[in-house]
Design an enzyme around this catalytic site. Sequence first.
Site, PDB file in Angstrom:
ATOM      1  N   LYS A  73      -4.733   9.963  -9.220  1.00  0.00           N
ATOM      2  CA  LYS A  73      -4.588  10.397  -7.589  1.00  0.00           C
ATOM      3  C   LYS A  73      -4.584  11.888  -7.395  1.00  0.00           C
ATOM      4  CE  LYS A  73      -1.830   9.331  -3.280  1.00  0.00           C
ATOM      5  NZ  LYS A  73      -2.934   8.486  -2.735  1.00  0.00           N
ATOM      6  N   HIS A  90       0.966  -1.197   0.198  1.00  0.00           N
ATOM      7  CA  HIS A  90       0.032  -0.026   0.077  1.00  0.00           C
ATOM      8  C   HIS A  90       0.893   1.425   0.047  1.00  0.00           C
ATOM      9  CE1 HIS A  90      -3.515   2.337   0.738  1.00  0.00           C
ATOM     10  NE2 HIS A  90      -2.884   3.060   1.636  1.00  0.00           N
ATOM     11  N   HIS A 105       3.401   6.118  -2.059  1.00  0.00           N
ATOM     12  CA  HIS A 105       3.779   7.337  -1.525  1.00  0.00           C
ATOM     13  C   HIS A 105       5.350   7.033  -1.626  1.00  0.00           C
ATOM     14  CE1 HIS A 105       0.122   8.981   0.221  1.00  0.00           C
ATOM     15  NE2 HIS A 105      -0.176   7.847   0.317  1.00  0.00           N
TER      16      HIS A 105
END
Length: 589
Positions: free
Chosen positions: A523, A460, A475
Amino acid sequence: MGLIYPPRLLIKSREAVALGMWSSCRYVLLNSFHGSKARGPKEKEASRLVGQAQLHDPRKSDRQPELNPVRSYRSYTWPPLKRDRILVLGYHAMPADVPFLLFFTFESHVIGATKRRRERHNMDAQVEAKYREIFTDLTLDSEEAQELIEYFSNLNPPPDKLVWLRATAFRLGSEFLSDDTDKNVSLIRAINAIVHCLEKTCMVPAFQEGDGAFDAEGAEAKIRSLYEDLAVDADENEELFEYFQENTPPEDDLVALRATAFKAAVDFLSDDKEKNVALLRCINVVVHAFERVALRPKEYKLKLSPEFDLTVPLRDAVQELWKLDVNRLTADVDYKINVQGGKKPYWKEDNASDPLFTYVDKSALRRPTYRTFMDLLDNYKSQTGTAERVTSSEKKENWDFLNAIMETAPMQFCHKYLHSKIPDKVPPSQQEFKELLYDIWFDLYKRTSGGPLDSSGFEHVFVGEVKNGKISGFHNWIQLYMEEQKGDLDYRGYIKPRGRSEAATDSNDHVLTLQFSWHGVEKSVGTSFIGVSPEFEMAVYSMCFLLGEENNEVVLNTGTDEFVLNIKCYTFNKDKIGTSFPEATSHYD
């Protein structure tokens, strides 16, 4: 102790103080806020101090304001732009000794602290300065060699840094090549001495016994053949590696073989500087192949400075991680980004016609922690709801990555810090700590209730997922770069800062809030560290998760910028990382 002066008053009044020019007994307002809406907790605290101080007239009473300006000022980190907006008052007509006391108090507690925060640990700059010092006089006697060994010992470079340390000696050495053959010979000897000290300090033989039939003369002939055309291509490099594997010298001959690479090169020096630069590159290739086969890094152990206190709050610990991250890439040197246009998250247009990354040093990505990290990026399916299956080879890759990052200062600091804070949750054994990391980062869980085992903390945060038509997680800057290189990611611009007083987004920012699309899925807003090592991010997020806070405010001084960050960290299934990422709340130059 009296009211303490902020920087602008100190700078403007230093000469007046020195001359004793204090002409009245009133307080004078030096600066004002640009608007009441801009007041944050730090400005309000300064205003409170000013308000209390105004109640006191030093001519009428010996009573001092009931405040502790040292504690009040030290309790905040003052971003540069906001320091200039603080309400400041100054004493005038004070006794001659008082202003100096106030200067000393403020400078030691606030200006000194600011300078300390702005000091950036830069192993690269230290090493380059040391090498240049050696190359300036082209000599390294036995006493200086011992000093260099002690220097490397105190530097305590992690395994990932050893290739860079050696290659930098050749890169900087090439700058000192001249038309004088004798000086060039001395330069080659100096580089050999640096490499010898580095190997002696930071490496050990990969095995005790080499090939009993090792042919030293044959090895020298092999090396000389590579120098003849002053170029070593990929095939020749691999062939050399295989040669050393098949003809491994015994431990007693290791130093002599490495020295042969330099000694043989002397015969190939010429009057052409470009050819001599190419020769140094060839020597570096030979030494790299030799070290790759015959030596291995010593076991790395973090050396914390004696004054560092493991009981410090998380914000100080994160800054220490930054200092320890010697594997971080340098902006505009090791990589370059083109931030292009800014936008708001809800703007639909693409404000970046070009890719985000314009250059990344491929050799940096071959460092152990980067390489083992990148091996994990293709082990997952991005769509949630699709079961993940971890093969034996993928499990080995997970452990290879954990083993690699635990050989670095950030992760060893992370372990020490967490064990000191929560010894009941974090064991003292490094192996047990790695097992804990495996559980919180790599164990699979169900992202959707009733669904299959389709997610993990690592997938994730670092790889990214697609859930309900939206990107979640994702990220990590290396994954951004890799996906952009493959043409699967479209950078659409950075997200504009919320306040007009904040610093402009530019190419040397190590924290970037951006918008992008991945496989056609957008995103709208996400924040990533840029250029940092995998071990730095793993350390930051692991500390935040295991300390149990969802919101972790830190002020990160990167040396060029100051970011106020909220490190978000959410738990999944009670004991797994659901997500973790930085949220940039303020940014100052």
